[in-house]
Design an enzyme around this catalytic site. Structure first.
Site, short mmCIF file in Angstrom:
data_model
loop_
_atom_site.label_atom_id
_atom_site.label_comp_id
_atom_site.label_asym_id
_atom_site.label_seq_id
_atom_site.Cartn_x
_atom_site.Cartn_y
_atom_site.Cartn_z
CE LYS A 111 47.55 6.74 38.45
NZ LYS A 111 48.38 5.79 37.73
CE LYS A 192 42.25 11.11 32.42
NZ LYS A 192 43.53 10.50 32.44
CE LYS A 195 35.14 0.92 35.55
NZ LYS A 195 34.22 0.29 34.64
P1 TYM Z 1 44.71 4.22 30.31
O1 TYM Z 1 44.38 2.80 30.58
O2 TYM Z 1 44.34 5.25 31.35
O3 TYM Z 1 44.04 4.69 28.96
C1 TYM Z 1 44.18 3.96 27.75
C2 TYM Z 1 44.24 4.90 26.57
O4 TYM Z 1 43.07 5.70 26.50
C3 TYM Z 1 43.40 7.08 26.47
N1 TYM Z 1 42.36 7.81 27.23
C4 TYM Z 1 41.72 8.89 26.79
N2 TYM Z 1 41.82 9.56 25.63
C5 TYM Z 1 41.02 10.64 25.47
N3 TYM Z 1 40.13 11.06 26.42
C6 TYM Z 1 40.00 10.41 27.60
N4 TYM Z 1 39.12 10.82 28.50
C7 TYM Z 1 40.82 9.26 27.82
N5 TYM Z 1 40.96 8.38 28.85
C8 TYM Z 1 41.91 7.50 28.46
C9 TYM Z 1 44.75 7.18 27.16
O5 TYM Z 1 45.46 8.32 26.78
C10 TYM Z 1 45.41 5.89 26.69
O6 TYM Z 1 45.99 6.07 25.42
N6 TYM Z 1 49.59 4.47 31.37
C11 TYM Z 1 48.62 4.08 30.36
C12 TYM Z 1 48.73 2.63 29.92
C13 TYM Z 1 50.06 2.21 29.39
C14 TYM Z 1 50.62 2.57 28.12
C15 TYM Z 1 51.86 1.87 28.06
C16 TYM Z 1 50.18 3.36 27.07
C17 TYM Z 1 50.95 1.39 30.00
N7 TYM Z 1 52.02 1.17 29.22
C18 TYM Z 1 52.68 2.01 26.95
C19 TYM Z 1 51.02 3.49 25.95
C20 TYM Z 1 52.25 2.82 25.90
C21 TYM Z 1 47.24 4.28 30.93
O7 TYM Z 1 47.03 4.23 32.11
O8 TYM Z 1 46.26 4.35 29.96
#
Ligand code: TYM
Length: 325
Positions: A111, A192, A195
């Site tokens: 980022k 991966k 969005k």
């Molecule tokens: P985020 O919003 O990017 O994604 C949410 C969840 O979806 C999973 N994910 C994927 N899994 C497989 N293939 C993909 N292409 C893919 N894209 C997204 C992510 O691994 C995630 O589980 N930092 C985190 C949000 C967060 C969080 C937390 C998660 C904030 N606090 C505490 C767990 C515990 C995030 O940006 O996820």
């Protein structure tokens, strides 16, 4: 019953990457664990955004999660900023977290490399994530593979705080729970599904638009002509079959690909049918939920109230152990 926590950014609609990698698993786990699922809006303000857009994205994400099958009667679903203890605990953890650990995080490096001026929020992002999880003293965190490094840092923070304040075991060291679909690739086959890369299929996207995206999606690059035999293991469409199609279909797809019995378009048509089987009921639920916005608001408020009661209990103990008021 063990407690689980997970979060998702309010990026608007859910895509099949976060659905298959995390949310589909949450839907199952809510029956087995005391579950907390959080729409992490504080995590989503580290880069410039429009306030009205954020509000709409939070509502869309809540709709997507409920449509996917989260049931407010079975789990606690809430919006992060409605429980102020998240940022309170994050500040405390910031005082324990070495700068070097934060600078080493892959997501920070990615980022930050895209920004001319890097806000401190991007660096401290995983500290807030640790606070999210540990506020509920959750033991398990169902996520996709991309979150494992952040989770490792959460474990280190838990260990450090426990040791510093003589509170062995107060914060459990949270473990990740992965699914076989731990990393879903985008339709470009390059990275991966995400969005920000524009390579997604949304969970609530209409079937025609899904098909328009599947048609040009990248397959086995060595399968140039219809008559070339393919290698399913290197094909992203085959991996999506594994996530959406029944085992017998997956086997059939592999045979047809290897023998060039099917062309890639035939294979995509079958995938589209399998996806429709899973997505039709989700779209129908979304329509129903969208017709009652007041009910959704009420569910989120009740979720925040319950989460808040646990969070304030944790903070009382944390402050006591730290010599704060
Ligand atoms: P985020 O919003 O990017 O994604 C949410 C969840 O979806 C999973 N994910 C994927 N899994 C497989 N293939 C993909 N292409 C893919 N894209 C997204 C992510 O691994 C995630 O589980 N930092 C985190 C949000 C967060 C969080 C937390 C998660 C904030 N606090 C505490 C767990 C515990 C995030 O940006 O996820």
């Amino acid at each position: 019953m063990s407690r689980i926590f997970s979060g998702i950014q309010p990026s608007g609609s859910l895509h099949i990457g976060n659905y298959l990698g995390a949310v589909k698993n949450w839907v199952e786990l809510q029956h087995k664990y005391e579950s907390f699922f959080c729409i992490v809006d504080y995590h989503a303000i580290t880069l410039p955004y429009k306030p009205d857009d954020l509000r709409a994205r939070v509502a869309d994400m809540a709709l997507g999660l409920l449509a996917a099958g989260l049931d407010p009667a079975k789990c606690t679903i809430f919006v992060q900023s409605m429980v102020p203890e998240h940022t309170e605990l994050a500040w405390i953890f910031n005082t324990l977290t070495p700068l070097g650990e934060l600078e080493r995080q892959t997501q920070f490096k990615e980022k930050a490399s895209r920004e001319e001026s890097v806000p401190a929020g991007i660096l401290n992002y995983p500290v807030l994530q640790a606070a999210d999880i540990l506020l509920y003293r959750a033991e398990l965190v169902p996520v996709g593979e991309d979150q494992l490094q952040h989770l490792e840092l959460s474990r280190e923070i838990a260990r450090k705080w426990n040791a510093r304040f003589g509170a062995s075991g107060f914060f459990p060291e949270p473990k990740g729970l992965l699914t076989p679909a731990r990393r879903i690739m985008g339709l470009d086959g390059q990275a991966k599904m995400s969005k920000s890369l524009g390579n997604t299929v949304d969970l609530l996207e209409d079937p025609k638009s899904v098909w328009e995206k599947l048609k040009p999606a990248v397959t086995d690059p060595k399968r140039v002509r219809r008559t070339d035999p393919g290698t399913p293991e290197v094909c992203n469409i085959y991996h999506l079959h594994k996530a959406f199609s029944p085992a017998a279909t997956v086997e059939h797809v592999a045979v047809q690909c290897r023998s060039a019995g099917w062309g890639c378009l035939d294979c995509k048509k079958v995938l589209h049918e399998s996806m429709e089987k899973e997505l039709v009921p989700i779209r129908a639920r979304a329509k129903e939920i969208a017709a009652h916005p007041a009910k959704m608001k009420k569910d989120l408020a009740a979720g925040a109230e319950h989460a808040g009661s646990i969070a304030s209990g944790t903070m009382t103990e944390v402050k006591k152990k730290m010599g704060l008021t």
